[in-house]
Each structure stands twice: as structure tokens, then as C-alpha cells.
Enzyme design. Sequence first.
Site, mmCIF file in Angstrom:
data_model
loop_
_atom_site.group_PDB
_atom_site.id
_atom_site.type_symbol
_atom_site.label_atom_id
_atom_site.label_comp_id
_atom_site.label_asym_id
_atom_site.label_seq_id
_atom_site.Cartn_x
_atom_site.Cartn_y
_atom_site.Cartn_z
ATOM 1 N N GLN A 1 43.100 35.820 47.484
ATOM 2 C CA GLN A 1 43.677 36.046 46.111
ATOM 3 C C GLN A 1 43.779 34.682 45.619
ATOM 4 O OE1 GLN A 1 46.886 38.839 45.613
ATOM 5 N NE2 GLN A 1 46.856 38.586 43.462
ATOM 6 N N PHE A 2 42.681 34.173 44.733
ATOM 7 C CA PHE A 2 42.863 32.897 44.011
ATOM 8 C C PHE A 2 43.920 32.996 42.935
ATOM 9 C CE2 PHE A 2 39.719 34.961 41.260
ATOM 10 C CZ PHE A 2 40.199 34.182 40.099
ATOM 11 N N THR A 3 44.361 34.201 42.582
ATOM 12 C CA THR A 3 45.167 34.149 41.511
ATOM 13 C C THR A 3 46.552 33.690 41.861
ATOM 14 O OG1 THR A 3 45.492 36.429 41.690
ATOM 15 C CG2 THR A 3 43.704 35.878 40.141
#
Length: 157
Positions: free
Chosen positions: A78-80
Site C-alpha cells: 500500500q503505497f498510500t
Amino acid sequence: MRLVIQRVSEASVTIDGRTAGQIGKGFLVFWGAKEGDTEREADYLAAKLCRLRVFEDEEEKMNRSLSDVGGELLIVSQFTLYADCRKGNRPNFMAAMRPEQSEPLYEYFLEQCQKEVPVVERGEFGADMKVSLTNDGPVTIIMDTDEMNGRQRKGEV
């Protein structure tokens, strides 16, 4: 590198209607890497995660690890997790590691966890995933290599 860990009684990730990963008791882990992260950070966090003692013992104290309770892992990239929301209302993701570097590091992190935990399920890197979980407790813990090593960098969230 940053982990958001949720102690769950069950969790799953679905992609286009098919179940990609599913676990019972254990941890649902959202995993994110930032520019500059290496296998060194992955090794450190994998070891901490796999040995984290947040399952209750017979005295109802958080004193047991995944191996103590036969727990499982579901790890979702999850890059967020590296969203910077300080300016305006649209998050900036510039601190997140580029996918071409992040995906091999994600795979490496999974491999390190598999050395200590028999069941390690996963999401699909870069896919649009639907994640379901039953948080047990609730217990949610955030681990970040910068904070854990006392290296909080100026300007980082």
C-alpha cells in the site's frame, strides 16, 4: 518502511471477485516503502513483526506472538501509507518508493516473513484490491523504521 498491523480473527483480499489471500487468526499487514528503503529495513521489520507479542496469554495480557498462537499473516502492499497531506487537500505520494523498486522489496519482505511464519498470504502488488477484516480487540499498531531507529527525518510525515 512502514507497516500498519491489525490483529485479526480473519482477513481476506479480493481482486476482481476472486480471493487472492485469506487468513484466520493473525495479522493483516499493510506494507509501504519509501525512497531509500533497503533489504536492511525489510529484515528489521519482518523480524519485529513476526515476533510481536500482542496476543493474549492465560492472564489476558498481550504476551504471545504469532508462533505462540499459530497465527497467520496477510500482507498487502500500500503505497498510500506515505501520503503527505500537509499541503492542500490532495495527498502527495512523492515519498513513496517507485513501483519498479518497491515490488522486489515487497517480495523480499514476504520471503523473510515466510522464514518465521508458516502461513503468509498476500495481496497483488499494484492491483485494485478489496480488503475485508475482523479486527480483534481492536488492536492496530504502526511500525516505521525511521521512528524505531530514532531517525525521523526533517519534513517527513
